[in-house]
Scaffold this active site. Structure first.
Site, PDB file in Angstrom:
ATOM      1  N   GLU A  91      -5.809   3.625   3.631  1.00 54.12           N
ATOM      2  CA  GLU A  91      -5.980   4.148   4.753  1.00 54.12           C
ATOM      3  C   GLU A  91      -7.514   4.659   4.710  1.00 54.12           C
ATOM      4  OE1 GLU A  91      -4.382   3.872   7.491  1.00 54.12           O
ATOM      5  OE2 GLU A  91      -2.398   3.556   6.965  1.00 54.12           O
ATOM      6  N   HIS A 123       2.454  -5.926   6.793  1.00 56.96           N
ATOM      7  CA  HIS A 123       2.196  -4.712   7.429  1.00 56.96           C
ATOM      8  C   HIS A 123       3.472  -4.712   8.534  1.00 56.96           C
ATOM      9  CE1 HIS A 123       0.549  -1.273   9.441  1.00 56.96           C
ATOM     10  NE2 HIS A 123      -0.493  -1.396   8.661  1.00 56.96           N
ATOM     11  N   HIS A 171       0.380   4.897  13.402  1.00 52.50           N
ATOM     12  CA  HIS A 171      -0.540   6.265  13.390  1.00 52.50           C
ATOM     13  C   HIS A 171      -0.104   7.291  14.537  1.00 52.50           C
ATOM     14  CE1 HIS A 171      -4.065   4.284  11.025  1.00 52.50           C
ATOM     15  NE2 HIS A 171      -3.101   3.608  10.606  1.00 52.50           N
ATOM     16  N   HIS A 196       4.050   3.057   5.558  1.00 55.14           N
ATOM     17  CA  HIS A 196       3.658   2.594   3.987  1.00 55.14           C
ATOM     18  C   HIS A 196       4.889   2.547   3.270  1.00 55.14           C
ATOM     19  CE1 HIS A 196      -0.889   2.453   4.488  1.00 55.14           C
ATOM     20  NE2 HIS A 196      -0.546   1.568   5.152  1.00 55.14           N
ATOM     21  N   ASP A 256       0.827  -1.202   0.060  1.00 54.84           N
ATOM     22  CA  ASP A 256       0.027   0.035   0.141  1.00 54.84           C
ATOM     23  C   ASP A 256       0.779   1.246  -0.025  1.00 54.84           C
ATOM     24  OD1 ASP A 256       0.760  -0.728   2.373  1.00 54.84           O
ATOM     25  OD2 ASP A 256      -1.259  -0.637   3.620  1.00 54.84           O
ATOM     26  N   CYS A 301       1.888   5.097   9.217  1.00 52.34           N
ATOM     27  CA  CYS A 301       1.606   3.760   9.324  1.00 52.34           C
ATOM     28  C   CYS A 301       2.781   2.881   8.558  1.00 52.34           C
ATOM     29  CB  CYS A 301       0.336   3.487   8.918  1.00 52.34           C
ATOM     30  SG  CYS A 301      -0.447   1.907   9.300  1.00 52.34           S
TER      31      CYS A 301
END
Length: 383
Positions: A134, A161, A355, A102, A75, A100
């Site tokens: 997101e 992730h 986050h 990415h 992502d 996050c």
């Protein structure tokens, strides 16, 4: 094992970190990814820029003896967060940050792609650089636009992730649900306003909303198997304008989290039933809005995930950690509902949470992640 060196990957990650963009706005990110990919050996690569989802990027690596097409997703969007890391390569875009991780996801994918651009895989490999994870359900959009059809259809899909709670470069996974599915809840209670001294002439939206909130709390405690997990959180309530006027409207906003799609659908059903009961009990109108989009539970395929875990456990250079389910959401769950596959964690060892404005992943995780994934994909293609 990667064609791109560790130092090159770190520099790529730092540049991506400087140019974060929100969902469906990832134009600069798209252009940079494309530039990096075009510098790779092109003998086995086919690049696709879908007009229907213009910030998305797909790359097909042609296999030498393909039995299947293996998909890998990364992502690419960021969050509306003002960065507070103090890093020399901090975000150049005000109020937007890769909070996050990415940027890590993209860099690892580029490392894996660069390796297979130099070492032709046996199977076809499909790399999907996905916008709008997101928000805006980028994975679901891509699927519904038909991007995964014909030669672009994966037989199985993988993605990672990053995880601040795991050592840098460690691989974490479990067989089952890795991430919960999420659903936005919006409830409007419509009554009849009136004077505080004459409640019998009104239909109090505040009282009805209060009863509704309390009854919703029984869904998890009385409708869900105690051995399983689900969450209903109502985080926002608004009603009324002044103390001596009975409100004619109340607004409740919240979220549902569930470890299986079946559980989420059960919670949805109970919410609808309770809202109908409140209508009958208080003589009000209740409008229930549920918006799940593409944020389905990330339910790992049992057979493929067992295979993935067995490889990682048996690889001496990989630190494998069996993890527990997380109640956070991830739109890769929608794609795993359409294609069998596995999502896993890559440790980035940081005190800050995902986050967070202070998230600072350890960059040594990148090359370790690339090496582990390259090894697994070669292992998978030999099966």
């Amino acid at each position: 094992m990667a064609a791109l060196t560790e130092e090159e990957l770190i520099q790529i990650r730092r540049h991506l970190h400087e140019i974060p963009e929100l969902a469906l706005q990832e134009k600069e990110t798209h252009a940079y990814l494309l530039d990096v990919i075009k510098q790779m050996k092109q003998d086995y690569l086919t690049i696709r820029e879908p007009a229907e989802l213009p910030t998305a990027l797909l790359v097909l690596v042609k296999g030498s003896q393909p039995k299947r097409t293996i998909g890998y997703r990364a992502d690419i969007d960021a969050l509306p967060v003002e960065e507070e890391t103090g890093l020399p390569f901090k975000s150049k875009h005000p109020h937007v940050m890769h909070a996050c991780g990415h940027d890590i996801h993209m860099t690892v994918a580029l490392g894996v792609l660069s390796y297979f651009s130099e070492h032709q895989p046996k199977d076809n490999l499909l790399f999907f650089f996905q916008p709008a994870e997101e928000s805006e359900s980028g994975g679901k959009r891509a699927y519904e636009l038909g991007l995964f059809s014909g030669e672009w259809k994966p037989d199985e899909f993988y993605g990672l992730h990053d995880n601040p709670g795991l050592p840098a470069g460690a691989i974490g996974c479990l067989n089952g649900t890795l991430f919960a599915g999420t659903t936005e809840v919006n409830i409007d209670v419509w009554g009849k306003g009136g004077h505080a001294a004459f409640p019998h002439q009104a239909k109090d939206a505040v009282v009805a909303a209060a009863a509704l909130i309390m009854q919703i709390q029984t869904i998890i405690s009385r409708s869900i198997d105690p051995i399983q997990s689900g969450v209903v959180t109502l985080g926002k309530v608004e009603a009324g304008s002044i103390r001596n006027v009975i409100a004619d409207h109340a607004r409740i906003e919240g979220t549902i989290r569930g470890l299986t799609q079946k559980m989420i659908e059960l919670i949805d059903q109970r919410l609808a039933e309770i809202c109908h009961g409140i209508e009958l009990s208080f003589g009000v109108k209740v409008d229930l809005g549920l918006n799940q989009g593409g944020y389905w539970p990330v339910e790992n395929n049992p057979e493929l995930t067992a295979n993935f875990i067995n490889y990682m456990k048996g690889e001496p250079d990989v630190e494998f950690i069996e993890t527990k389910p997380a109640m956070t959401g991830e739109d890769f769950g929608f794609l795993l509902a359409k294609f069998p596959g596995t999502m896993f964690w890559l440790g980035i060892d940081d005190d800050s949470s995902l986050h967070s404005a202070t998230l600072k992943p350890k960059e040594e995780a990148i090359y370790k992640g690339v090496t582990a994934i390259n090894g697994f994909l070669n292992y998978r293609m030999d099966q």
